[in-house]
Design a protein around this motif. Structure first.
Motif, PDB file in Angstrom:
ATOM      1  N   ILE A  66      11.288  -5.528 -15.141  1.00 34.62           N
ATOM      2  CA  ILE A  66      10.096  -5.816 -14.566  1.00 34.62           C
ATOM      3  C   ILE A  66       9.782  -7.130 -14.935  1.00 34.62           C
ATOM      4  O   ILE A  66       9.857  -7.690 -16.188  1.00 34.62           O
ATOM      5  CB  ILE A  66       9.015  -4.731 -14.687  1.00 34.62           C
ATOM      6  CG1 ILE A  66       8.553  -4.874 -16.276  1.00 34.62           C
ATOM      7  CG2 ILE A  66       9.206  -3.460 -14.124  1.00 34.62           C
ATOM      8  CD1 ILE A  66       7.555  -4.101 -16.520  1.00 34.62           C
ATOM      9  N   ASP A  67       8.920  -7.980 -13.937  1.00 31.12           N
ATOM     10  CA  ASP A  67       8.457  -9.454 -14.098  1.00 31.12           C
ATOM     11  C   ASP A  67       7.227  -9.567 -13.391  1.00 31.12           C
ATOM     12  O   ASP A  67       7.507  -9.971 -12.432  1.00 31.12           O
ATOM     13  CB  ASP A  67       9.699 -10.351 -13.750  1.00 31.12           C
ATOM     14  CG  ASP A  67       9.188 -11.863 -14.049  1.00 31.12           C
ATOM     15  OD1 ASP A  67       8.005 -11.878 -14.488  1.00 31.12           O
ATOM     16  OD2 ASP A  67      10.104 -12.688 -14.166  1.00 31.12           O
ATOM     17  N   CYS A  68       6.406  -8.991 -14.046  1.00 31.43           N
ATOM     18  CA  CYS A  68       4.818  -9.153 -13.398  1.00 31.43           C
ATOM     19  C   CYS A  68       4.579 -10.251 -12.773  1.00 31.43           C
ATOM     20  O   CYS A  68       3.606 -10.364 -11.799  1.00 31.43           O
ATOM     21  CB  CYS A  68       4.045  -8.180 -14.341  1.00 31.43           C
ATOM     22  SG  CYS A  68       4.471  -6.719 -14.571  1.00 31.43           S
ATOM     23  N   LYS A  69       4.984 -11.402 -13.528  1.00 27.39           N
ATOM     24  CA  LYS A  69       4.548 -12.633 -13.065  1.00 27.39           C
ATOM     25  C   LYS A  69       5.252 -12.930 -11.691  1.00 27.39           C
ATOM     26  O   LYS A  69       4.614 -14.039 -11.148  1.00 27.39           O
ATOM     27  CB  LYS A  69       5.040 -13.615 -14.194  1.00 27.39           C
ATOM     28  CG  LYS A  69       4.280 -13.652 -15.296  1.00 27.39           C
ATOM     29  CD  LYS A  69       4.628 -14.712 -16.409  1.00 27.39           C
ATOM     30  CE  LYS A  69       4.010 -14.541 -17.724  1.00 27.39           C
ATOM     31  NZ  LYS A  69       4.352 -15.332 -18.772  1.00 27.39           N
ATOM     32  N   LYS A  70       6.329 -12.469 -11.112  1.00 26.04           N
ATOM     33  CA  LYS A  70       6.812 -12.775  -9.977  1.00 26.04           C
ATOM     34  C   LYS A  70       6.366 -11.644  -8.899  1.00 26.04           C
ATOM     35  O   LYS A  70       6.840 -11.746  -7.687  1.00 26.04           O
ATOM     36  CB  LYS A  70       8.304 -13.013 -10.230  1.00 26.04           C
ATOM     37  CG  LYS A  70       8.738 -14.043 -10.971  1.00 26.04           C
ATOM     38  CD  LYS A  70      10.372 -13.734 -10.796  1.00 26.04           C
ATOM     39  CE  LYS A  70      10.812 -15.294 -11.781  1.00 26.04           C
ATOM     40  NZ  LYS A  70      12.105 -15.159 -11.868  1.00 26.04           N
ATOM     41  N   CYS A  71       5.508 -10.773  -9.201  1.00 21.68           N
ATOM     42  CA  CYS A  71       4.854  -9.646  -8.277  1.00 21.68           C
ATOM     43  C   CYS A  71       3.512 -10.160  -7.959  1.00 21.68           C
ATOM     44  O   CYS A  71       2.735 -10.742  -8.580  1.00 21.68           O
ATOM     45  CB  CYS A  71       5.088  -8.276  -9.186  1.00 21.68           C
ATOM     46  SG  CYS A  71       4.505  -6.984  -7.995  1.00 21.68           S
ATOM     47  N   SER A  72       3.018  -9.370  -6.937  1.00 22.86           N
ATOM     48  CA  SER A  72       1.831  -9.597  -6.455  1.00 22.86           C
ATOM     49  C   SER A  72       0.923  -8.175  -6.730  1.00 22.86           C
ATOM     50  O   SER A  72       0.182  -7.765  -5.797  1.00 22.86           O
ATOM     51  CB  SER A  72       1.579  -9.693  -4.887  1.00 22.86           C
ATOM     52  OG  SER A  72       2.408  -9.065  -4.157  1.00 22.86           O
ATOM     53  N   GLY A  73       1.289  -7.713  -7.765  1.00 26.24           N
ATOM     54  CA  GLY A  73       0.525  -6.252  -8.090  1.00 26.24           C
ATOM     55  C   GLY A  73       0.552  -5.156  -7.354  1.00 26.24           C
ATOM     56  O   GLY A  73      -0.249  -4.318  -6.937  1.00 26.24           O
ATOM     57  N   LEU A  74       2.076  -5.053  -6.637  1.00 22.37           N
ATOM     58  CA  LEU A  74       2.297  -4.024  -5.795  1.00 22.37           C
ATOM     59  C   LEU A  74       2.109  -2.371  -6.426  1.00 22.37           C
ATOM     60  O   LEU A  74       1.621  -1.825  -5.793  1.00 22.37           O
ATOM     61  CB  LEU A  74       3.687  -4.244  -5.534  1.00 22.37           C
ATOM     62  CG  LEU A  74       3.821  -5.497  -4.386  1.00 22.37           C
ATOM     63  CD1 LEU A  74       5.276  -5.736  -4.136  1.00 22.37           C
ATOM     64  CD2 LEU A  74       3.039  -5.176  -2.856  1.00 22.37           C
TER      65      LEU A  74
END
Length: 280
Positions: free
Chosen positions: A19-27
């Motif tokens: 996981i790389d939350c910084k590249k995600c939009s809180g899905l």
């Protein structure tokens, strides 16, 4: 005890599933249904943002999940599906940027999350099966996954995920059987599905098949778990303190996150030690 064959050819793929939350939009905090009884902040319908999701898609209480006993959040792992959908499939465009496409984005996330779960297991299988007897089948399924995730969202949603899952499960079952025969032939004659609260402390469980089993609050402290199959096992609050899982099979980050370990717990090199273990 025989030695498992191990391959490193899919290690790059496994790394891409972190996981790389910084590249995600809180899905994960928006697309999914949450239940407070399962260790999430509150009861939340699918498609509604969590109350703790901030405007930059970070979590307001992420550093205090243990303090608030949010075990569901602590254990969750999207296996990189969030960044795959946000950064790759939608090119950085979020559900906030395109509210008219939010429903589609959430459905794509759910599909990709399922695909990532299956591909992670396939990569694990390719690393442990003796003599790579299933290598061609595994390669074909992983290649198919790669092709699927390059499709346009509308096309991706037309893919029959369950049919793909059936083929993946068939390979994973064969891989588990081959590994078990290589390690401890005949050891799984007493295969069960319910080990809730079972005390195995310091037992030799090499080659045991715990796949799809209920391991909730089971005690595996100090156990030897070489080649032990944990495919799909429910390991909430399983005690794995001082246990050696470094060569266990099909053990996921989500299972490790949900279990209780310590600094002496040995994990496969592809998995990370949860920060919550520092307090255990």
């Amino acid at each position: 005890m025989n030695t498992l064959h191990r391959s490193t050819r899919y290690e790059e793929l496994v790394r891409s599933l972190k996981i790389d939350c910084k590249k995600c939009s809180g899905l994960c905090c928006t697309a999914l249904y949450f239940s407070k009884s399962e260790g999430f902040p509150n009861n939340k319908p699918a498609g509604k943002p969590c109350t703790n999701l901030m405007s930059d898609y970070s979590c307001a209480v992420h550093k205090n999940l243990m303090q608030y006993n949010l075990k569901g959040c602590m254990a969750f792992d999207c296996l990189g599906a969030g960044q795959k959908v946000t950064s790759d499939i939608y090119g950085g465009v979020s559900w906030k940027d395109r509210p008219e496409a939010a429903s589609e984005i959430f459905k794509v996330f759910l599909a990709v999350w399922q695909l990532h779960q299956m591909v992670w297991y396939l990569a694990e299988a390719s690393a442990v099966i003796p003599a790579e007897k299933l290598a061609d089948d595994i390669d074909a399924l992983i290649c198919e996954y790669r092709q699927i995730t390059t499709l346009a969202p509308a096309q991706l949603l037309q893919i029959d995920i369950e049919e793909y899952r059936t083929r993946v499960n068939r390979i994973l079952k064969k891989a588990g059987e081959l590994a078990a025969k290589s390690i401890a032939p005949g050891k799984n004659a007493d295969k069960r599905s319910d080990y809730m609260g079972r005390n195995f402390k310091k037992a030799n469980l090499n080659g045991r098949d715990f796949s799809m089993s209920l391991m909730i609050a089971a005690n595996l402290e100090g156990c030897s778990l070489y080649g032990t199959n944990f495919l799909g096992a429910d390991m909430r609050d399983t005690n794995i303190k001082n246990a050696d899982l470094s060569e266990s099979l099909f053990l996921t980050q989500a299972q490790v996150n949900a279990a209780q370990g310590n600094e002496n717990t040995k994990l496969p090199r592809t998995l990370c030690r949860p920060s919550s273990w520092k307090c255990q």
